[in-house]
Design an enzyme around this catalytic site. Sequence first.
Site, short mmCIF file in Angstrom:
data_model
loop_
_atom_site.label_atom_id
_atom_site.label_comp_id
_atom_site.label_asym_id
_atom_site.label_seq_id
_atom_site.Cartn_x
_atom_site.Cartn_y
_atom_site.Cartn_z
N SER A 1 6.26 -12.85 0.19
CA SER A 1 6.11 -11.32 -0.09
C SER A 1 5.54 -10.67 0.74
O SER A 1 4.27 -11.30 1.58
CB SER A 1 5.16 -11.12 -1.63
N ARG B 1 -1.26 2.91 2.37
CA ARG B 1 -1.29 3.45 1.03
C ARG B 1 -1.58 4.74 0.90
O ARG B 1 -0.83 5.50 0.11
CB ARG B 1 -1.77 2.52 -0.02
N ASP C 1 12.00 -4.68 -6.04
CA ASP C 1 11.10 -3.88 -6.99
C ASP C 1 11.47 -2.55 -7.14
O ASP C 1 11.50 -1.91 -8.25
CB ASP C 1 9.53 -4.09 -7.06
N ASP D 1 -2.92 -2.66 -3.95
CA ASP D 1 -2.20 -1.59 -3.50
C ASP D 1 -2.05 -0.71 -4.74
O ASP D 1 -2.10 0.69 -4.59
CB ASP D 1 -0.93 -1.95 -2.95
N1 ARG Z 1 -3.81 -8.45 0.84
C1 ARG Z 1 -3.58 -7.23 1.98
C2 ARG Z 1 -4.16 -6.01 1.28
O1 ARG Z 1 -4.74 -5.90 0.27
C3 ARG Z 1 -1.91 -7.08 1.96
C4 ARG Z 1 -1.31 -6.61 0.69
C5 ARG Z 1 0.29 -6.66 1.28
N2 ARG Z 1 0.96 -6.03 -0.03
C6 ARG Z 1 2.32 -6.70 -0.32
N3 ARG Z 1 2.74 -6.06 -1.43
N4 ARG Z 1 2.61 -7.62 0.19
O2 ARG Z 1 -4.26 -5.02 2.02
#
Ligand code: ARG
Length: 408
Positions: free
Chosen positions: A174, A94, A14, A123
Amino acid sequence: MADKVVLAYSGGLDTSVAIKWLADKYKMEVIALTADIGGVGELPAIQKKALKTGAVKALTVDAKGIFVDSFVFPALKANAIYEGQYPLATALGRPLIAKMLVDTARKEKAVAVAHGSTGKGNDQVRFDVSVIALAPELKIVAPAREWGMTREETIAYAEKHDIPIPIKVSSPYSIDENLWGRSIECGVLEDPWVEPPEDVFAWTKSPAVSPDKPDYVEIGFEEGIPVSLNGKKLDGVALIQRLNETAGKHGVGRIDHVESRLVGIKSREIYEAPAATVLLKAHQAMEAMTLSHQQLRFNEKVSSEYADIIYNGLWFTALRRDLAAYVDRAQKHVTGTVRVKLFKGNCIVVGRKSPVSLYDYSLATYDKGDVFDQGAAPGFIHLWGLPAKVQAKVQGGEGKEQKPKKKT
Ligand code: ARG
């Protein structure tokens, strides 16, 4: 001259496509910024790839130290765990990446920052809110939220524009990872009834094939921060890396969580967080020995509040800073050593000691040397039970509630 945008670049599909897409759609010069907070791979290779894909500049930063000291350890001191399960690895990463985007944008005189998050997850919220709080003047672009391409279309776009596609793309999952943990979603995991197949795990051994002999690890804490392993002083990054290995080898830290996303969706997430699992357990054991019951009770509330703040993208807010100040003060005496046993997927606290322990042997023992005054107990109980006694007498006890007498 074209406007500049700083893109958080991981080298994945991406963000690689995003470089080309930003240049084409927004006619911007893309500065790729890769923050290594654990798990991004070889920085020079990523840098080369960003430039080859069309970035005008590619910056890489080893941010592991600052990630641990300024994000992971404050969260550990607060026992921040989302919904009792998720140690918040991605959620902690993040805001740091957002801060680095902002700092770079100012230095490079960029008008915008960009990230690869989609419009369905947490995110995007964490990136956007952090940037809004730190630099409201910056424009935020989230290509994957705008372009409306499916995964297949994204791959086709990459092929058409000669963008190198990472081998990982063939994986049905992912994945996001940093020092504090690894998250895996998509594919068969989207059925919450299906047990995660072994191929989702990369950091942890299945307990079925993990060693038949346990490992014992001693974690030294100073004011709530882990500072040593088995008596050896270690910096935070090395300590976490080592624990990820040892605990992972024993299958410790696998988490299967149906989680409530901020955007309203329940999602099924698998996590591997060996070091986080061990350190959170050990830290709580250290607190149990050095804090009063009232402090422990109050800290539980702070923990869940703090976890929600982190999860919901509110790191750079006044409340987070205020809670952090409380937590720092409250950790003053959380000092000592905890011994844990790692075996077949379990992490069990089997010993603890502290120079400021509230555990007093002479009060606790049933053997000779007992100094606890049992004669004081009846008086204490008399007053402790007094409200219960009065209430039962006036309003009725268990099972025989009395109706208030009617006065006419
Ligand atoms: N669900 C988790 C969170 O919101 C992990 C997110 C992982 N992100 C990803 N792009 N796979 O913090």
